[in-house]
Design a protein around this motif. Structure first.
Motif, mmCIF file in Angstrom:
data_model
loop_
_atom_site.group_PDB
_atom_site.id
_atom_site.type_symbol
_atom_site.label_atom_id
_atom_site.label_comp_id
_atom_site.label_asym_id
_atom_site.label_seq_id
_atom_site.Cartn_x
_atom_site.Cartn_y
_atom_site.Cartn_z
ATOM 1 N N LYS A 208 42.436 47.597 50.988
ATOM 2 C CA LYS A 208 42.917 46.854 49.811
ATOM 3 C C LYS A 208 42.271 45.478 49.771
ATOM 4 O O LYS A 208 41.887 44.944 50.795
ATOM 5 N N GLY A 209 42.211 44.910 48.567
ATOM 6 C CA GLY A 209 41.664 43.559 48.406
ATOM 7 C C GLY A 209 40.464 43.562 47.489
ATOM 8 O O GLY A 209 39.946 44.628 47.134
ATOM 9 N N GLU A 268 30.695 34.600 31.330
ATOM 10 C CA GLU A 268 31.909 34.867 30.525
ATOM 11 C C GLU A 268 32.855 35.804 31.270
ATOM 12 O O GLU A 268 34.072 35.685 31.164
ATOM 13 N N LYS A 269 32.279 36.745 31.998
ATOM 14 C CA LYS A 269 33.103 37.750 32.706
ATOM 15 C C LYS A 269 33.721 37.194 33.994
ATOM 16 O O LYS A 269 34.640 37.784 34.551
ATOM 17 N N VAL A 270 33.178 36.080 34.507
ATOM 18 C CA VAL A 270 33.685 35.511 35.764
ATOM 19 C C VAL A 270 34.938 34.689 35.464
ATOM 20 O O VAL A 270 34.893 33.703 34.741
ATOM 21 N N ASN A 271 36.064 35.125 36.012
ATOM 22 C CA ASN A 271 37.345 34.439 35.756
ATOM 23 C C ASN A 271 37.588 33.277 36.702
ATOM 24 O O ASN A 271 38.267 32.317 36.354
ATOM 25 N N HIS A 272 37.061 33.394 37.941
ATOM 26 C CA HIS A 272 37.430 32.420 38.977
ATOM 27 C C HIS A 272 36.200 31.918 39.721
ATOM 28 O O HIS A 272 35.332 32.700 40.088
ATOM 29 N N LYS A 329 43.626 43.457 38.014
ATOM 30 C CA LYS A 329 42.520 44.370 38.346
ATOM 31 C C LYS A 329 41.359 44.112 37.377
ATOM 32 O O LYS A 329 41.585 43.950 36.169
ATOM 33 N N GLY A 330 40.159 44.036 37.910
ATOM 34 C CA GLY A 330 38.984 43.818 37.058
ATOM 35 C C GLY A 330 38.577 42.357 36.935
ATOM 36 O O GLY A 330 37.488 42.048 36.459
ATOM 37 N N GLU A 331 39.443 41.427 37.376
ATOM 38 C CA GLU A 331 39.064 40.009 37.334
ATOM 39 C C GLU A 331 37.976 39.741 38.378
ATOM 40 O O GLU A 331 37.990 40.314 39.461
ATOM 41 N N ILE A 349 32.747 38.856 43.589
ATOM 42 C CA ILE A 349 33.809 39.775 43.985
ATOM 43 C C ILE A 349 34.629 40.207 42.755
ATOM 44 O O ILE A 349 34.624 39.520 41.737
ATOM 45 N N GLU A 350 35.288 41.356 42.896
ATOM 46 C CA GLU A 350 36.123 41.852 41.800
ATOM 47 C C GLU A 350 37.431 42.386 42.359
ATOM 48 O O GLU A 350 37.449 43.106 43.353
ATOM 49 N N TRP A 351 38.548 41.981 41.716
ATOM 50 C CA TRP A 351 39.866 42.441 42.164
ATOM 51 C C TRP A 351 40.144 43.839 41.633
ATOM 52 O O TRP A 351 39.574 44.267 40.639
#
Length: 351
Positions: A208-209, A268-272, A329-331, A349-351
């Motif tokens: 997980k992770g 744009e797709k990178v949240n963090h 999920k997907g962030e 990385i992607e959650w």
């Protein structure tokens, strides 16, 4: 090819700490023989460093006593073993892993010298397997937290069903030079602190992770003079060129956009943004660049404020903050750090 997941991140701090305001009297005492204008400038650097507090492996008063390289390094060796042991135990407990289940161990440190390296002591201390594969990373400075993640990912993606621990332990305090009145030493004294972090990663199917989607290093040409240490008879003497923030700004688009594109993403797709806080100026530079793209680096700024720059471990403190958030999920998260070489290290990385 198997996927790599970041299972757990833990941190460990040394016993001693002081708020910046309480360090200023020590700094004033240290600089008492210097001219008034210089002293005022250095105090301003400390006050404006955006670091409220820092931890150290020795009492702050001991830092400002002239001790030999040998004496400081002996403290480094003793305390690094303790911090490394504690942080690895903590991460294993968080993940509910046995120490004997680790297949690889990577240790990261550039602020002291020890042979055998820290990993050898951790093998004995925690009872790791006798066939565990070790990789000590010693000369990559602030970038090495992410370098370690890159090496871990490369081990794991070609080896399914394996587990790895990355342990970063740094003590910039042990490198402080009492007789060096250069700006590089002043700035580093104002921004650096000590600390340890551990990341557990896995290529097991049920792990997980967040998943590592891509990683790359970027090496600036002819820029070895920007950052590093000179080894002198008094220890490790800081090299820190004032041109670092402008160099980062100049190459920033080349460092970020092609990397994301190659991994099927974009800004744009990178949240963090999980960015290593090198110091206030670098944080401001990157904040302006990312701010234009509608992103914030609040967690980076907060880690700098609470702990200072702990070299390689610092970006892992920022990562830990994101691991504790309830992300969808997907962030996506972009990990970024800069270090001697001069180089930029990136992990997506992607959650």
């Amino acid at each position: 090819m198997s996927s790599t997941r970041i299972v757990s991140v833990a941190k460990e701090l040394p016993a001693y700490y002081k708020e910046t305001k309480d360090i200023l009297p020590f700094v004033e005492f240290w600089l008492q023989g210097q001219e008034e204008r210089f002293r005022r400038k250095v105090i301003k650097i400390f006050e404006g460093a955006a670091v409220d507090k820092r931890y150290s492996i020795m009492p702050p008063e001991d830092v400002f006593i002239a001790t030999s390289f040998e004496a400081k390094n002996n403290i480094y060796v003793r305390e690094v073993k303790k911090l490394g042991t504690n942080v690895l135990k903590k991460a294993l407990a968080d993940a509910d892993w046995k120490a004997s289940s680790l297949d690889y161990i990577i240790t990261v440190s550039c602020t002291g010298i020890m042979i055998p390296s820290l990993d050898a002591y951790l093998i004995n201390e925690l009872g790791l397997r006798q066939d565990v594969t070790r990789l000590p990373v010693t000369e990559m400075g602030c970038a090495a937290g992410i370098s370690g993640l890159i090496y871990a990912h490369n081990f794991l993606k070609s080896n399914p069903g394996k587990r790895i621990a990355l342990v970063a332990v740094e003590s910039p305090t042990a490198t402080f030079q009492l007789n060096d009145y250069s700006m590089a030493n002043m700035v580093s004294a104002a921004i650096f602190g000590d600390g340890a972090a551990c990341v557990l990663l896995s290529s097991e199917e049920n792990a997980k992770g967040p998943k590592i989607i891509g990683e790359e290093m970027y090496h600036f040409k002819d820029a070895t003079h920007l950052m590093g240490f000179d080894l002198t008879n008094h220890g490790l003497k800081m090299i820190l060129d004032p041109a670092v923030p402008t160099t980062i700004a100049e190459y920033f688009p080349d460092i970020i956009h092609p990397f994301l594109e190659r991994n099927g993403s974009n800004i744009e797709k990178v949240n963090h943004l999980v960015f290593h806080p090198g110091g206030r100026k670098i944080v401001q530079t990157v904040e302006e660049l990312f701010g234009k793209l509608g992103k914030n680096i609040d967690d980076t700024r907060e880690v700098l404020r609470l702990y200072g720059n702990m070299s390689s471990a610092t970006v892992l403190y920022v990562l830990e903050r994101f691991m504790e958030k309830d992300l969808q999920k997907g962030e996506q998260g972009l990990l970024l750090s800069f270090g001697p070489g001069f180089s930029a290290q990136r992990v997506l990385i992607e959650w």
